[in-house]
Enzyme design. Structure first.
Site, short mmCIF file in Angstrom:
data_model
loop_
_atom_site.label_atom_id
_atom_site.label_comp_id
_atom_site.label_asym_id
_atom_site.label_seq_id
_atom_site.Cartn_x
_atom_site.Cartn_y
_atom_site.Cartn_z
CB CYS A 92 5.89 -5.58 -3.05
SG CYS A 92 5.22 -4.01 -3.63
CG HIS B 4 1.08 -6.18 -5.09
ND1 HIS B 4 0.16 -5.37 -4.46
CD2 HIS B 4 2.29 -5.56 -4.94
CE1 HIS B 4 0.79 -4.33 -3.94
NE2 HIS B 4 2.07 -4.42 -4.21
#
EC number: 1.2.1.11
Length: 343
Positions: A130, A242
């Site tokens: 990710c 994130h």
């Protein structure tokens, strides 16, 4: 023509997000099946607003006649069942780390290296980590302009990257802190509520964590083998989304306005960079969004040809589910899906 689609690991956070993304993007589905472990068989998961799928047992499922399987069940499960699905003629898009660095398995981010899907000789395509995905989406237009030599990145990674149990632990510890309950670390190595933990995945011999190693080797495989990457990956008390502070050194002199223009036009990137209070995007604002947001773009005068930026993305969407679905869409665009049923 619609396709027969299997979602493996359908009861997990990423699996549910894959089902949601397939429905939202109106992926051409003729038939869809939700698969998971025996203990999850019989549960129900949503597909779009109106359909509910009963989860079936992966262990006994026959992939013959299915076009594509989107896997996110954990590395050991993918290791066992992805080759079985591929052998049955079903293209596998795997979200685990198991196959990523195998030379005959392409590692694909559709905005960066879409044609690599043609290299899936084993019938398996890997979805990158990710934190790597959002970084290379932002780096690609800059690399095309100025040629990247070196990247130094610090990540601020949400607990959703550790699955539902990670999110539960942050919630429990946060709630407990207001009533005096002790913060018991189970999913993480230290308390995550109101804290930052510079440790994701296991430690390696050189002192890096495996998450940091992944960012380096995956960036080279996806973008350019000559790029050096030094990463510090940190788990932060954020549920989803994130963030990364990225410093880049280029071969050629950097023109800030050309960099801005390239990012503004890049697929998958939204440049939101105003030099004022709130003129940047934070993880909370990226939740539920498909884009990688780039902010705080500025020249780094401490290295030759340096540039720094901040980027955020929803790690369950672009960092996992959306990227997997986009790989399948890329294969459709290149006429690489469903040939075993066209005869």
């Amino acid at each position: 023509m619609g396709y027969r689609v299997a979602v493996v690991g359908a009861t997990g956070a990423v699996g549910r997000e894959i089902l949601k993304t397939l429905a939202e993007r109106q992926f051409p589905v003729d038939d869809i099946v939700a698969l998971a472990s025996a203990r999850s068989a019989g549960q129900e998961v949503s597909f779009g607003e109106k359909r509910v799928l009963k989860v079936r047992n992966l262990e006994h499922f026959d992939f013959t006649g299915w076009d594509v399987a989107l896997f996110s069940p954990g590395g050991s499960v993918s290791a066992k069942h992805a080759p079985r699905a591929a052998k049955a003629g079903c293209i596998v898009i795997d979200n685990t780390s198991h196959f990523r660095m195998e030379p005959d398995v392409p590692l694909v981010v559709p905005e960066v290296n879409p044609n690599d899907v043609k290299k899936a000789k084993r019938g398996i395509i890997a979805n990158p980590n990710c934190s790597t995905i959002q970084m290379v989406v932002a780096l690609k237009p800059l690399h095309d302009l100025f040629t990247i030599r070196r990247v130094v990145v610090a990540t601020y990674q949400a607990v959703a990257g550790a699955g539902k149990s990670g999110m539960d632990e942050l919630f429990t510890q946060t709630r407990g802190s207001f009533v005096g309950d002790p913060a018991e670390a189970q999913q993480f190595t230290k308390q995550i509520a109101f804290n930052c933990i510079p440790h994701i995945d296991r430690f390696m011999d050189d002192g890096a964590t495996k998450e940091e190693w992944k960012m380096a080797v995956e960036t080279r495989k996806i973008l350019d083998p000559d790029i050096s990457v030094f990463a510090t990956c940190v788990r932060v008390p954020v549920f989803i989304g994130h963030a990364e502070a990225v410093s880049v050194e280029f071969e050629e002199p950097v023109d800030l306005e050309r960099a801005r223009a390239a990012l503004r036009d890049a697929p998958g990137v939204v440049l939101h960079d105003r030099r004022e209070d709130g003129g940047y995007v934070t993880p909370v604002e990226a939740v539920g969004e498909d884009a990688t947001y780039v902010s705080r773009l500025r020249i780094d005068p401490t290295v030759p040809n340096g540039l720094g930026f901040w980027c955020v993305s929803d790690n369950l969407r672009k960092g996992a589910a959306l990227n997997a679905v986009q790989i399948a869409e890329t294969m459709i665009a290149l006429d690489l899906l469903g040939h075993h049923r066209q005869g």
